[in-house]
Design a protein around this motif. Structure first.
Motif, PDB file in Angstrom:
ATOM      1  N   UNK A 138       0.820  -1.194   0.000  1.00  0.00           N
ATOM      2  CA  UNK A 138       0.000   0.000   0.000  1.00  0.00           C
ATOM      3  C   UNK A 138       0.864   1.258   0.000  1.00  0.00           C
ATOM      4  N   UNK A 139       1.999   1.192   0.620  1.00  0.00           N
ATOM      5  CA  UNK A 139       2.839   2.388   0.688  1.00  0.00           C
ATOM      6  C   UNK A 139       3.423   2.743  -0.675  1.00  0.00           C
ATOM      7  N   UNK A 140       3.430   1.797  -1.603  1.00  0.00           N
ATOM      8  CA  UNK A 140       3.972   2.057  -2.929  1.00  0.00           C
ATOM      9  C   UNK A 140       2.950   2.672  -3.873  1.00  0.00           C
ATOM     10  N   UNK A 141       1.675   2.663  -3.509  1.00  0.00           N
ATOM     11  CA  UNK A 141       0.624   3.228  -4.364  1.00  0.00           C
ATOM     12  C   UNK A 141       0.561   4.732  -4.141  1.00  0.00           C
ATOM     13  N   UNK A 142       0.608   5.446  -5.229  1.00  0.00           N
ATOM     14  CA  UNK A 142       0.539   6.911  -5.170  1.00  0.00           C
ATOM     15  C   UNK A 142      -0.872   7.338  -4.753  1.00  0.00           C
ATOM     16  N   UNK A 143      -1.001   8.182  -3.707  1.00  0.00           N
ATOM     17  CA  UNK A 143      -2.328   8.607  -3.253  1.00  0.00           C
ATOM     18  C   UNK A 143      -3.145   9.342  -4.311  1.00  0.00           C
ATOM     19  N   UNK A 144      -2.499   9.851  -5.342  1.00  0.00           N
ATOM     20  CA  UNK A 144      -3.219  10.574  -6.406  1.00  0.00           C
ATOM     21  C   UNK A 144      -3.673   9.655  -7.529  1.00  0.00           C
ATOM     22  N   UNK A 145      -3.309   8.379  -7.488  1.00  0.00           N
ATOM     23  CA  UNK A 145      -3.675   7.479  -8.581  1.00  0.00           C
ATOM     24  C   UNK A 145      -5.148   7.078  -8.474  1.00  0.00           C
ATOM     25  N   UNK A 146      -5.681   6.566  -9.588  1.00  0.00           N
ATOM     26  CA  UNK A 146      -7.081   6.164  -9.648  1.00  0.00           C
ATOM     27  C   UNK A 146      -7.372   4.936  -8.779  1.00  0.00           C
ATOM     28  N   UNK A 147      -6.414   4.065  -8.646  1.00  0.00           N
ATOM     29  CA  UNK A 147      -6.642   2.813  -7.920  1.00  0.00           C
ATOM     30  C   UNK A 147      -6.372   2.939  -6.421  1.00  0.00           C
ATOM     31  N   UNK A 148      -6.016   4.109  -5.951  1.00  0.00           N
ATOM     32  CA  UNK A 148      -5.694   4.266  -4.532  1.00  0.00           C
ATOM     33  C   UNK A 148      -6.897   3.939  -3.645  1.00  0.00           C
ATOM     34  N   UNK A 149      -8.071   4.425  -4.023  1.00  0.00           N
ATOM     35  CA  UNK A 149      -9.296   4.143  -3.236  1.00  0.00           C
ATOM     36  C   UNK A 149      -9.575   2.649  -3.171  1.00  0.00           C
ATOM     37  N   UNK A 150      -9.415   1.977  -4.293  1.00  0.00           N
ATOM     38  CA  UNK A 150      -9.631   0.530  -4.320  1.00  0.00           C
ATOM     39  C   UNK A 150      -8.609  -0.186  -3.431  1.00  0.00           C
ATOM     40  N   UNK A 151      -7.398   0.279  -3.436  1.00  0.00           N
ATOM     41  CA  UNK A 151      -6.362  -0.303  -2.596  1.00  0.00           C
ATOM     42  C   UNK A 151      -6.677  -0.125  -1.123  1.00  0.00           C
ATOM     43  N   UNK A 152      -7.170   1.038  -0.750  1.00  0.00           N
ATOM     44  CA  UNK A 152      -7.545   1.298   0.638  1.00  0.00           C
ATOM     45  C   UNK A 152      -8.697   0.388   1.051  1.00  0.00           C
ATOM     46  N   UNK A 153      -9.694   0.262   0.171  1.00  0.00           N
ATOM     47  CA  UNK A 153     -10.831  -0.609   0.466  1.00  0.00           C
ATOM     48  C   UNK A 153     -10.378  -2.066   0.605  1.00  0.00           C
ATOM     49  N   UNK A 154      -9.492  -2.491  -0.301  1.00  0.00           N
ATOM     50  CA  UNK A 154      -8.980  -3.855  -0.235  1.00  0.00           C
ATOM     51  C   UNK A 154      -8.211  -4.069   1.065  1.00  0.00           C
ATOM     52  N   UNK A 155      -7.411  -3.121   1.428  1.00  0.00           N
ATOM     53  CA  UNK A 155      -6.647  -3.216   2.666  1.00  0.00           C
ATOM     54  C   UNK A 155      -7.583  -3.305   3.874  1.00  0.00           C
ATOM     55  N   UNK A 156      -8.645  -2.555   3.877  1.00  0.00           N
ATOM     56  CA  UNK A 156      -9.610  -2.598   4.975  1.00  0.00           C
ATOM     57  C   UNK A 156     -10.319  -3.945   5.029  1.00  0.00           C
ATOM     58  N   UNK A 157     -10.698  -4.466   3.861  1.00  0.00           N
ATOM     59  CA  UNK A 157     -11.349  -5.772   3.830  1.00  0.00           C
ATOM     60  C   UNK A 157     -10.414  -6.866   4.332  1.00  0.00           C
ATOM     61  N   UNK A 158      -9.155  -6.803   3.919  1.00  0.00           N
ATOM     62  CA  UNK A 158      -8.178  -7.789   4.373  1.00  0.00           C
ATOM     63  C   UNK A 158      -8.012  -7.694   5.884  1.00  0.00           C
ATOM     64  N   UNK A 159      -7.897  -6.481   6.395  1.00  0.00           N
ATOM     65  CA  UNK A 159      -7.758  -6.283   7.838  1.00  0.00           C
ATOM     66  C   UNK A 159      -8.957  -6.812   8.604  1.00  0.00           C
ATOM     67  N   UNK A 160     -10.151  -6.544   8.072  1.00  0.00           N
ATOM     68  CA  UNK A 160     -11.372  -7.014   8.710  1.00  0.00           C
ATOM     69  C   UNK A 160     -11.427  -8.547   8.700  1.00  0.00           C
ATOM     70  N   UNK A 161     -11.035  -9.152   7.597  1.00  0.00           N
ATOM     71  CA  UNK A 161     -11.056 -10.622   7.496  1.00  0.00           C
ATOM     72  C   UNK A 161     -10.055 -11.242   8.477  1.00  0.00           C
ATOM     73  N   UNK A 162      -8.906 -10.631   8.603  1.00  0.00           N
ATOM     74  CA  UNK A 162      -7.904 -11.134   9.548  1.00  0.00           C
ATOM     75  C   UNK A 162      -8.452 -11.060  10.972  1.00  0.00           C
TER      76      UNK A 162
END
Length: 76
Positions: A1-25
């Motif tokens: 996640x730290x490698x994804x540029x916050x201004x990129x289009x996929x940043x929101x999707x990455x944040x959501x994915x990270x949250x889902x992974x965290x919730x599943x864990x």
């Protein structure tokens, strides 16, 4: 996640994915914790039942002792 540029289009999707992974864990950890706690509770219940059974046997044996004990010469 730290490698994804916050201004990129996929940043929101990455944040959501990270949250889902965290919730599943967290869900998996909670499920494992609940299972261990259930095992602990079952072991406690089993030990308590064993103690109660042994106590009941001791009480029953004590209640069945003779009421009068005669001292017959030579017995003690």
């Amino acid at each position: 996640m730290s490698l994804i540029d916050p201004d990129s289009k996929c940043y929101e999707e990455g944040v959501k994915l990270s949250q889902r992974i965290g919730q599943r864990i967290q869900e998996l950890d909670q499920r494992e914790w609940d299972f261990k706690m259930k095992q602990y509770k079952n072991r406690e219940d089993k030990e308590k039942a064993l103690i109660d059974a042994v106590r009941d046997i001791g009480v029953a044996q004590a209640n069945n002792q003779p009421k009068n004990v005669y001292n017959i010469k030579g017995w003690w």
